[in-house]
Design a protein around this motif. Structure first.
Motif, short mmCIF file in Angstrom:
data_model
loop_
_atom_site.label_atom_id
_atom_site.label_comp_id
_atom_site.label_asym_id
_atom_site.label_seq_id
_atom_site.Cartn_x
_atom_site.Cartn_y
_atom_site.Cartn_z
N GLU A 51 0.83 -1.21 0.00
CA GLU A 51 0.00 0.00 0.00
C GLU A 51 0.87 1.27 0.00
O GLU A 51 0.53 2.27 -0.62
CB GLU A 51 -0.91 0.00 1.22
N GLU A 52 2.00 1.20 0.69
CA GLU A 52 2.89 2.37 0.72
C GLU A 52 3.45 2.67 -0.66
O GLU A 52 3.51 3.84 -1.09
CB GLU A 52 4.03 2.12 1.70
N GLU A 53 3.81 1.57 -1.38
CA GLU A 53 4.31 1.79 -2.74
C GLU A 53 3.23 2.35 -3.64
O GLU A 53 3.47 3.22 -4.48
CB GLU A 53 4.85 0.47 -3.31
N ILE A 54 2.03 1.83 -3.44
CA ILE A 54 0.91 2.31 -4.26
C ILE A 54 0.65 3.78 -3.98
O ILE A 54 0.48 4.60 -4.89
CB ILE A 54 -0.33 1.46 -4.01
N GLU A 55 0.64 4.16 -2.69
CA GLU A 55 0.41 5.56 -2.34
C GLU A 55 1.55 6.44 -2.87
O GLU A 55 1.32 7.56 -3.35
CB GLU A 55 0.30 5.68 -0.82
N ARG A 56 2.76 5.89 -2.75
CA ARG A 56 3.90 6.67 -3.27
C ARG A 56 3.78 6.88 -4.77
O ARG A 56 4.02 7.97 -5.29
CB ARG A 56 5.19 5.94 -2.92
N LYS A 57 3.40 5.81 -5.48
CA LYS A 57 3.24 5.92 -6.93
C LYS A 57 2.09 6.84 -7.29
O LYS A 57 2.18 7.63 -8.25
CB LYS A 57 3.03 4.54 -7.54
N LEU A 58 1.02 6.78 -6.51
CA LEU A 58 -0.11 7.67 -6.78
C LEU A 58 0.29 9.14 -6.56
O LEU A 58 -0.06 10.02 -7.33
CB LEU A 58 -1.29 7.31 -5.87
N LEU A 59 1.05 9.33 -5.46
CA LEU A 59 1.51 10.70 -5.19
C LEU A 59 2.45 11.19 -6.30
O LEU A 59 2.35 12.35 -6.76
CB LEU A 59 2.24 10.73 -3.84
N ALA A 60 3.35 10.32 -6.77
CA ALA A 60 4.25 10.69 -7.86
C ALA A 60 3.47 10.98 -9.14
O ALA A 60 3.78 11.92 -9.88
CB ALA A 60 5.27 9.59 -8.09
N ALA A 61 2.44 10.16 -9.37
CA ALA A 61 1.63 10.38 -10.57
C ALA A 61 0.89 11.71 -10.49
O ALA A 61 0.78 12.46 -11.47
CB ALA A 61 0.64 9.23 -10.73
N LYS A 62 0.40 12.02 -9.25
CA LYS A 62 -0.29 13.30 -9.07
C LYS A 62 0.67 14.47 -9.31
O LYS A 62 0.33 15.46 -9.97
CB LYS A 62 -0.87 13.35 -7.66
N GLU A 63 1.90 14.33 -8.79
CA GLU A 63 2.88 15.39 -9.00
C GLU A 63 3.22 15.54 -10.47
O GLU A 63 3.38 16.66 -10.98
CB GLU A 63 4.14 15.09 -8.19
N ARG A 64 3.30 14.37 -11.15
CA ARG A 64 3.58 14.46 -12.59
C ARG A 64 2.43 15.12 -13.34
O ARG A 64 2.66 15.92 -14.26
CB ARG A 64 3.85 13.07 -13.15
N ARG A 65 1.21 14.84 -12.92
CA ARG A 65 0.08 15.49 -13.58
C ARG A 65 0.09 17.00 -13.37
O ARG A 65 -0.13 17.77 -14.29
CB ARG A 65 -1.25 14.88 -13.03
N GLU A 66 0.38 17.37 -12.09
CA GLU A 66 0.44 18.80 -11.81
C GLU A 66 1.60 19.46 -12.57
O GLU A 66 1.46 20.57 -13.10
CB GLU A 66 0.61 19.02 -10.31
N ALA A 67 2.72 18.69 -12.65
CA ALA A 67 3.85 19.25 -13.41
C ALA A 67 3.51 19.38 -14.88
O ALA A 67 3.82 20.38 -15.53
CB ALA A 67 5.09 18.39 -13.23
N ASN A 68 2.82 18.35 -15.40
CA ASN A 68 2.41 18.40 -16.80
C ASN A 68 1.42 19.54 -17.03
O ASN A 68 1.48 20.24 -18.06
CB ASN A 68 1.78 17.09 -17.22
N ARG A 69 0.54 19.73 -16.03
CA ARG A 69 -0.43 20.81 -16.16
C ARG A 69 0.30 22.16 -16.16
O ARG A 69 -0.01 23.07 -16.94
CB ARG A 69 -1.44 20.74 -15.02
N SER A 70 1.29 22.31 -15.25
CA SER A 70 2.05 23.57 -15.21
C SER A 70 2.82 23.79 -16.51
O SER A 70 2.88 24.90 -17.06
CB SER A 70 3.03 23.53 -14.04
N ILE A 71 3.39 22.66 -17.00
CA ILE A 71 4.13 22.76 -18.28
C ILE A 71 3.18 23.14 -19.39
O ILE A 71 3.51 23.98 -20.27
CB ILE A 71 4.85 21.44 -18.57
N ASN A 72 2.00 22.54 -19.38
CA ASN A 72 1.01 22.88 -20.42
C ASN A 72 0.59 24.34 -20.32
O ASN A 72 0.45 25.02 -21.34
CB ASN A 72 -0.21 21.97 -20.30
N ASP A 73 0.42 24.79 -19.03
CA ASP A 73 0.06 26.21 -18.87
C ASP A 73 1.19 27.12 -19.38
O ASP A 73 0.93 28.12 -20.07
CB ASP A 73 -0.20 26.51 -17.38
N VAL A 74 2.44 26.73 -19.03
CA VAL A 74 3.56 27.52 -19.51
C VAL A 74 3.64 27.50 -21.02
O VAL A 74 3.87 28.52 -21.69
CB VAL A 74 4.88 27.02 -18.88
N ASP A 75 3.43 26.27 -21.59
CA ASP A 75 3.45 26.16 -23.05
C ASP A 75 2.36 27.00 -23.68
O ASP A 75 2.57 27.67 -24.71
CB ASP A 75 3.28 24.69 -23.46
#
Length: 249
Positions: A51-75
């Motif tokens: 479960e910890e790995e899953i939560e960690r992966k979910l958190l990383a995925a969320k960060e990547r989405r937010e990063a992608n969203r920020s990159i998209n906004d910047v783009d």
């Protein structure tokens, strides 16, 4: 399919969606009719994540989405900024070209007006120069004519002056000749007068000398008579008286 398998399938689907690509997640159970692959048979089963790995992966995925969203906004902002800049550049180029065309047209008009003004001034200048040239030629012709007339008059006057000088010279020569002749005549007359006076003086001198001689002779004669008288007185009175009577007679 269990809840863990659904979460893993969702996580895999999100990982595949990086970069903004569309994806499709299949949550069905694998088909058991398909024969197992030899690799599957030989490969050991993967351990289930915690479960910890899953939560960690979910958190990383969320960060990547937010990063992608920020990159998209910047783009998107960069794209809008690029579009705005292109619009500004295009507008600036258009306005600059319009201004340049207007300035070129105005400059062309001014240049044509300036050339027209220069042509007009040059034409007027050439007309003035031609007028001055014709005036100068007329004046020069008049001056030449006046000079020719003056030279002609001067030649005539010179000939007349030469004739007058020649006449004066002739008269002067005649006067000199006349004066010379008169002088010669006067000189001759004076010489004659001098000669005559010299002759008269000589004659007079001769006469004076003759008179003086006669006077000397008379004085000598008288002296002789006086001497004789004295002798006679001394010799005798009678003879003296007789002698005196004879001399007086």
């Amino acid at each position: 399919m269990s809840a863990v398998d659904q979460e893993v399938a969702a996580i895999r689907g999100e990982e595949k969606s990086k970069g903004g690509l569309s994806y499709e997640v299949i949550l069905a159970e694998p088909v058991s009719d398909r024969p197992p692959s030899p690799l599957t048979v030989s490969t050991p089963t993967r351990p289930q994540p915690s479960e910890e790995e899953i939560e960690r992966k979910l958190l990383a995925a969320k960060e990547r989405r937010e990063a992608n969203r920020s990159i998209n906004d910047v783009d998107e902002k960069i794209s809008k900024a690029v579009e705005k800049r292109q619009e500004l550049v295009s507008s600036f180029v258009t306005k600059t070209k319009e201004n340049l065309d207007a300035k070129m047209e105005e400059s062309q008009e001014k240049r044509e007006a300036h050339l027209s003004s220069l042509k007009t001034k040059l034409k007027e200048h050439l007309e003035r120069v031609e007028t001055i040239r014709l005036t100068n030629e007329t004046k020069l012709q008049e001056i030449r004519q006046q000079i020719d007339e003056k030279l002609k008059s001067a030649d005539e006057k010179r000939d007349e002056i030469i004739k007058q000088l020649q006449e004066k010279l002739r008269l002067h020569e005649e006067h000199i000749k006349s004066v010379k002749q008169s002088s010669e005549e006067k000189t001759k007359a004076m010489e004659e007068q001098i000669h005559s006076k010299i002759q008269m003086a000589a004659e007079k001198r001769d006469e004076i000398e003759k008179e003086m001689l006669e006077k000397l002779k008379e004085q000598e004669r008288r002296g002789e008579l006086a001497r004789q008288k004295k002798e006679n007185r001394l010799s005798g009175g009678g003879q003296c008286e007789e002698g005196e009577t004879a001399s007086s007679g």
